[in-house]
Scaffold this active site. Structure first.
Site, PDB file in Angstrom:
ATOM      1  NE  ARG A 118       0.813  -0.645  -0.840  1.00 44.71           N
ATOM      2  CZ  ARG A 118       0.034  -0.572  -1.907  1.00 44.71           C
ATOM      3  NH1 ARG A 118      -1.043  -1.369  -1.992  1.00 44.71           N
ATOM      4  NH2 ARG A 118       0.294   0.272  -2.881  1.00 44.71           N
ATOM      5  CB  ILE A 156       0.747   4.434  -1.691  1.00 41.52           C
ATOM      6  CG1 ILE A 156       1.622   3.438  -0.931  1.00 41.52           C
ATOM      7  CG2 ILE A 156      -0.531   3.754  -2.166  1.00 41.52           C
ATOM      8  CD1 ILE A 156       0.938   2.869   0.317  1.00 41.52           C
ATOM      9  CB  SER A 157       5.330   2.855  -4.860  1.00 35.03           C
ATOM     10  OG  SER A 157       5.863   4.116  -5.187  1.00 35.03           O
ATOM     11  CE  LYS A 158       1.925  -1.217 -10.732  1.00 35.27           C
ATOM     12  NZ  LYS A 158       2.323  -1.969 -11.949  1.00 35.27           N
TER      13      LYS A 158
END
Length: 272
Positions: free
Chosen positions: A86, A112-114
């Site tokens: 990530r 950016i999503s969790k």
């Protein structure tokens, strides 16, 4: 070779597929005496696990264990989350936060999503009725609406046979291309276009997943979903904000189920 397509508009399908010895002429003069000092222990070299690559791998695996503790049970999802770095998808200044369970800015007002949200949505996608009796199977073709920085597309590439990912913001489309190019993911196709229209040239899809939420799901997504397929997306839930919804296309028709509250960027049409 990579199948990350450069700026393919949605009206067109992606193209087929690096001790020097010193000689002294005479003996050196004896060195002057030095004062007595406490003998310091030698500093050992850093262990192999302290190198950046190994350190990020260890942190990533801790993230995976945390996801499992939070309830993510599908081994396919956990393996995918552990396989994708990530930190490579966020700005260098934010890399130290990459494996925390938090959303991070990626530019142009997007995030950016969790990790927990990505894992949850992908797990829901894999729980489609068509795969109910195939716990180790991969999804077929998946449409992702909202490529962003490309992270979720990389995760999806580990659980689906083919991924079409569409982004309406040209700057993010280019960023995703740059982020994904080194991974050489032959099954991921990046598209620049209006995600609300889906991508009919790639249909039908076994799954559709969206990283933006509107008042309702576009009819085009339902049209492009294969029988037995599933949509996982955020939608506006009255005045209470957004909620995650899953839609299954069955022989009995379309079944919709609302889940937990979420917070995604708004779903918009057009290209910018």
């Amino acid at each position: 070779m990579s199948r990350i397509d450069a700026g393919v508009p949605v009206s067109q399908p992606p193209r087929s597929r690096p001790t020097f010895p010193v000689t002294l002429d005479r003996a050196p003069a004896p060195a002057a005496p030095t004062p007595l000092r406490a003998k310091l222990p030698a500093v050992p070299p850093p262990p192999l696990s302290a190198t950046p690559a190994m350190a990020s791998e260890a942190v990533r695996q801790r993230m995976v264990r945390r996801l499992a503790a939070q309830g993510i049970a599908d081994e396919r999802v956990l393996q995918a989350m552990g396989a994708v770095a990530r930190h490579a998808f966020v700005d260098g200044a934010l890399a130290a936060q990459a494996y925390e369970d938090t959303s991070l800015p990626i530019g142009l007002g997007q995030t950016i999503s969790k990790p927990s949200v990505v894992a949850r949505m992908v797990e829901l996608l894999l729980a489609a009725p068509a795969l109910a009796d195939q716990p180790q199977a991969r999804l077929g073709r998946v449409l992702e609406v909202g490529t962003g920085c490309g992270y979720q597309a990389a995760v999806l590439s580990h659980v689906a046979r083919e991924v079409y990912s569409i982004e309406r913001l040209r700057g993010l489309h280019e960023k995703a291309r740059s982020n994904l190019r080194p991974l050489r993911l032959a099954t991921v196709h990046l598209l620049l276009g209006d995600g609300m229209q889906g991508y009919p040239a790639g249909a039908p899809y076994a799954g559709i997943i969206a990283a933006a939420g509107g008042a309702d799901l576009p009819a085009a997504w339902l049209d492009q979903l294969a029988p037995g397929g599933r949509i996982v997306a955020p939608v506006q839930s009255g005045n209470a904000g957004q909620a995650l919804v899953i839609i299954d296309k069955t022989n009995r028709g379309v079944e919709r189920r609302f889940l937990e509250a979420v917070n995604f960027v708004p779903l918009k049409s057009g290209i910018a």
